[in-house]
Motif scaffolding. Structure first.
Motif, PDB file in Angstrom:
ATOM      1  N   CYS A 178       0.832  -1.200   0.000  1.00 57.72           N
ATOM      2  CA  CYS A 178       0.000   0.000   0.000  1.00 57.72           C
ATOM      3  C   CYS A 178       0.867   1.250   0.000  1.00 57.72           C
ATOM      4  O   CYS A 178       2.068   1.205   0.302  1.00 57.72           O
ATOM      5  CB  CYS A 178      -0.943   0.014   1.195  1.00 57.72           C
ATOM      6  SG  CYS A 178      -0.126   0.229   2.793  1.00 57.72           S
TER       7      CYS A 178
ATOM      8  N   THR B  69      -3.891  10.952  -5.232  1.00 58.30           N
ATOM      9  CA  THR B  69      -4.173   9.774  -4.399  1.00 58.30           C
ATOM     10  C   THR B  69      -5.432   9.066  -4.878  1.00 58.30           C
ATOM     11  O   THR B  69      -5.452   7.837  -5.053  1.00 58.30           O
ATOM     12  CB  THR B  69      -4.331  10.191  -2.932  1.00 58.30           C
ATOM     13  OG1 THR B  69      -3.093  10.744  -2.462  1.00 58.30           O
ATOM     14  CG2 THR B  69      -4.732   9.022  -2.057  1.00 58.30           C
ATOM     15  N   ARG B  70      -6.491   9.816  -5.107  1.00 61.66           N
ATOM     16  CA  ARG B  70      -7.753   9.222  -5.556  1.00 61.66           C
ATOM     17  C   ARG B  70      -7.594   8.532  -6.911  1.00 61.66           C
ATOM     18  O   ARG B  70      -8.070   7.405  -7.115  1.00 61.66           O
ATOM     19  CB  ARG B  70      -8.831  10.301  -5.630  1.00 61.66           C
ATOM     20  CG  ARG B  70      -9.153  10.967  -4.296  1.00 61.66           C
ATOM     21  CD  ARG B  70     -10.267  11.986  -4.474  1.00 61.66           C
ATOM     22  NE  ARG B  70     -10.544  12.698  -3.230  1.00 61.66           N
ATOM     23  CZ  ARG B  70     -10.195  13.958  -2.983  1.00 61.66           C
ATOM     24  NH1 ARG B  70      -9.539  14.663  -3.904  1.00 61.66           N
ATOM     25  NH2 ARG B  70     -10.496  14.529  -1.824  1.00 61.66           N
TER      26      ARG B  70
ATOM     27  N   ALA C  75      -5.528   5.350  -6.699  1.00 65.29           N
ATOM     28  CA  ALA C  75      -6.293   4.289  -6.044  1.00 65.29           C
ATOM     29  C   ALA C  75      -7.215   3.598  -7.038  1.00 65.29           C
ATOM     30  O   ALA C  75      -7.395   2.371  -6.994  1.00 65.29           O
ATOM     31  CB  ALA C  75      -7.094   4.875  -4.885  1.00 65.29           C
TER      32      ALA C  75
ATOM     33  N   HIS D 114      -4.942   1.405  -9.596  1.00 67.48           N
ATOM     34  CA  HIS D 114      -4.119   0.285  -9.137  1.00 67.48           C
ATOM     35  C   HIS D 114      -4.799  -0.627  -8.118  1.00 67.48           C
ATOM     36  O   HIS D 114      -4.179  -1.578  -7.641  1.00 67.48           O
ATOM     37  CB  HIS D 114      -2.791   0.821  -8.595  1.00 67.48           C
ATOM     38  CG  HIS D 114      -2.065   1.654  -9.596  1.00 67.48           C
ATOM     39  ND1 HIS D 114      -1.489   1.120 -10.732  1.00 67.48           N
ATOM     40  CD2 HIS D 114      -1.849   3.000  -9.653  1.00 67.48           C
ATOM     41  CE1 HIS D 114      -0.946   2.096 -11.446  1.00 67.48           C
ATOM     42  NE2 HIS D 114      -1.148   3.240 -10.813  1.00 67.48           N
ATOM     43  N   GLY D 115      -6.058  -0.361  -7.814  1.00 73.02           N
ATOM     44  CA  GLY D 115      -6.767  -1.210  -6.866  1.00 73.02           C
ATOM     45  C   GLY D 115      -6.861  -2.655  -7.329  1.00 73.02           C
ATOM     46  O   GLY D 115      -6.685  -3.586  -6.533  1.00 73.02           O
TER      47      GLY D 115
ATOM     48  N   ARG E 243      -3.517  -0.677  -2.306  1.00 74.50           N
ATOM     49  CA  ARG E 243      -4.380   0.362  -1.755  1.00 74.50           C
ATOM     50  C   ARG E 243      -3.588   1.653  -1.608  1.00 74.50           C
ATOM     51  O   ARG E 243      -2.440   1.633  -1.162  1.00 74.50           O
ATOM     52  CB  ARG E 243      -4.933  -0.049  -0.386  1.00 74.50           C
ATOM     53  CG  ARG E 243      -5.835  -1.258  -0.423  1.00 74.50           C
ATOM     54  CD  ARG E 243      -6.418  -1.576   0.945  1.00 74.50           C
ATOM     55  NE  ARG E 243      -5.387  -1.851   1.946  1.00 74.50           N
ATOM     56  CZ  ARG E 243      -5.019  -1.022   2.898  1.00 74.50           C
ATOM     57  NH1 ARG E 243      -5.577   0.169   3.017  1.00 74.50           N
ATOM     58  NH2 ARG E 243      -4.081  -1.362   3.770  1.00 74.50           N
ATOM     59  N   ILE E 244      -4.208   2.779  -1.975  1.00 71.95           N
ATOM     60  CA  ILE E 244      -3.531   4.073  -1.925  1.00 71.95           C
ATOM     61  C   ILE E 244      -4.449   5.075  -1.242  1.00 71.95           C
ATOM     62  O   ILE E 244      -5.574   5.320  -1.697  1.00 71.95           O
ATOM     63  CB  ILE E 244      -3.152   4.552  -3.335  1.00 71.95           C
ATOM     64  CG1 ILE E 244      -2.254   3.511  -4.015  1.00 71.95           C
ATOM     65  CG2 ILE E 244      -2.449   5.908  -3.265  1.00 71.95           C
ATOM     66  CD1 ILE E 244      -1.921   3.812  -5.455  1.00 71.95           C
ATOM     67  N   ASN E 245      -3.972   5.633  -0.138  1.00 73.59           N
ATOM     68  CA  ASN E 245      -4.755   6.577   0.658  1.00 73.59           C
ATOM     69  C   ASN E 245      -3.884   7.768   1.061  1.00 73.59           C
ATOM     70  O   ASN E 245      -2.665   7.756   0.875  1.00 73.59           O
ATOM     71  CB  ASN E 245      -5.300   5.882   1.906  1.00 73.59           C
ATOM     72  CG  ASN E 245      -6.293   4.785   1.577  1.00 73.59           C
ATOM     73  OD1 ASN E 245      -7.390   5.045   1.097  1.00 73.59           O
ATOM     74  ND2 ASN E 245      -5.901   3.536   1.816  1.00 73.59           N
TER      75      ASN E 245
ATOM     76  N   ASN F  77      -9.608   2.466   0.346  1.00 73.09           N
ATOM     77  CA  ASN F  77      -8.801   2.770  -0.836  1.00 73.09           C
ATOM     78  C   ASN F  77      -9.288   4.075  -1.443  1.00 73.09           C
ATOM     79  O   ASN F  77     -10.492   4.286  -1.601  1.00 73.09           O
ATOM     80  CB  ASN F  77      -8.930   1.635  -1.857  1.00 73.09           C
ATOM     81  CG  ASN F  77      -7.998   1.807  -3.036  1.00 73.09           C
ATOM     82  OD1 ASN F  77      -6.846   2.190  -2.868  1.00 73.09           O
ATOM     83  ND2 ASN F  77      -8.481   1.506  -4.229  1.00 73.09           N
ATOM     84  N   GLY F  78      -8.349   4.975  -1.735  1.00 76.15           N
ATOM     85  CA  GLY F  78      -8.712   6.251  -2.335  1.00 76.15           C
ATOM     86  C   GLY F  78      -9.263   7.260  -1.353  1.00 76.15           C
ATOM     87  O   GLY F  78      -9.863   8.264  -1.753  1.00 76.15           O
TER      88      GLY F  78
ATOM     89  N   CYS G 172      -9.013  10.229   1.477  1.00 75.27           N
ATOM     90  CA  CYS G 172      -8.189  11.333   1.983  1.00 75.27           C
ATOM     91  C   CYS G 172      -8.762  11.675   3.356  1.00 75.27           C
ATOM     92  O   CYS G 172      -9.782  12.365   3.459  1.00 75.27           O
ATOM     93  CB  CYS G 172      -8.236  12.522   1.037  1.00 75.27           C
ATOM     94  SG  CYS G 172      -7.531  12.192  -0.596  1.00 75.27           S
TER      95      CYS G 172
END
Length: 252
Positions: A133, A163-164, A167, A170-171, A176-178, A232-233, A235
């Protein structure tokens, strides 16, 4: 807890403030931690306080894409993997667009935006392999505007929306990207605020005080853990309630 035993966590801006608190938190939970910072003395001092067998310090300018690529390559070469990428390095410039220079803009964009883009680009192939992540440090200034901080707000707005978008992209690859979005935090960036400025912040923060770096680091640790497996995604404001307000003044 030992949630991150066997995991490798890379943190930029790790010499002080939120990054240093994150390094301590992840290390305390068993992670191997790579600390990267532009101030060599800070990052080396911070690394010396952690277990040497699972700590590495790197002197890195995140605005330099080749330096970021090497940072990630060195991490993987030494530890064989990368599980958590924390793009935390950032700078602040005060003033309106008219009051600040193009050099100010280049500086803030190169660290706050380019640094995250480079960190993401070179870490993602390894995060896809590890199903890891990414956590980016944005700001409440990336969710709404501030007086007298136009360039900073623009840079953090970019981090939030990047970030959004990442996410979403690449989900399906298992990454996971937050982002965390702090308000005022007691760090080197804010330590010189005078008492009057501090009081104005306290009046606007429903909890009546700034955050400690450890309070932001704890949210990072949550987002990196299995407890956040379906987040995920996001903020996430870490702001004592600042963004709960509609902006009207307190009258009672």
């Amino acid at each position: 807890m030992n949630r991150f035993a066997g995991k490798v966590v890379l943190i930029t801006g790790a010499g002080n403030g939120i990054g240093a608190a994150a390094a301590r938190r992840f290390s305390s939970e068993g992670a191997t931690v790579v600390l990267a910072d532009y101030v060599k003395e800070d990052v080396e001092k911070m690394a010396a306080s952690l277990p040497p067998e699972r700590t590495m310090a790197l002197f890195v300018d995140v605005s330099d894409p080749k330096a970021v690529e090497k940072m990630i390559a060195d991490t993987v070469a030494r530890y064989g993997r990368l599980d958590v990428m924390i793009n935390n390095a950032g700078v602040h410039v005060v003033g309106s667009v008219l009051e600040t220079s193009l050099e100010d803009w280049r500086r803030i964009a190169s660290v706050n935006i380019d640094g995250v883009v480079f960190g993401a680009k070179y870490s993602l192939p390894h995060l896809i392999k590890s199903k890891g992540c990414m956590i980016n440090t944005s700001s409440v200034s990336g969710l709404g505007g501030d007086w007298g901080a136009a360039f900073y707000c623009a840079s953090k707005g970019a981090v939030s929306n990047l970030t959004r978008a990442m996410a979403m992209d690449h989900g399906l690859s298992g990454v996971r990207i937050n982002a965390v979005c702090p308000s005022l935090v007691k760090t080197n960036m804010t330590k010189d605020f005078d008492a009057a400025v501090q009081e104005k912040f306290n009046e606007r923060i429903p909890l009546g005080r700034p955050a400690q770096p450890e309070e932001v680091a704890s949210v990072m640790a949550f987002l990196a853990s299995d407890d956040a497996s379906f987040i995920n995604g996001a903020c996430i404001p870490v702001d004592g309630g600042v963004t709960a307000s509609d902006g009207q003044p307190k009258i009672a």
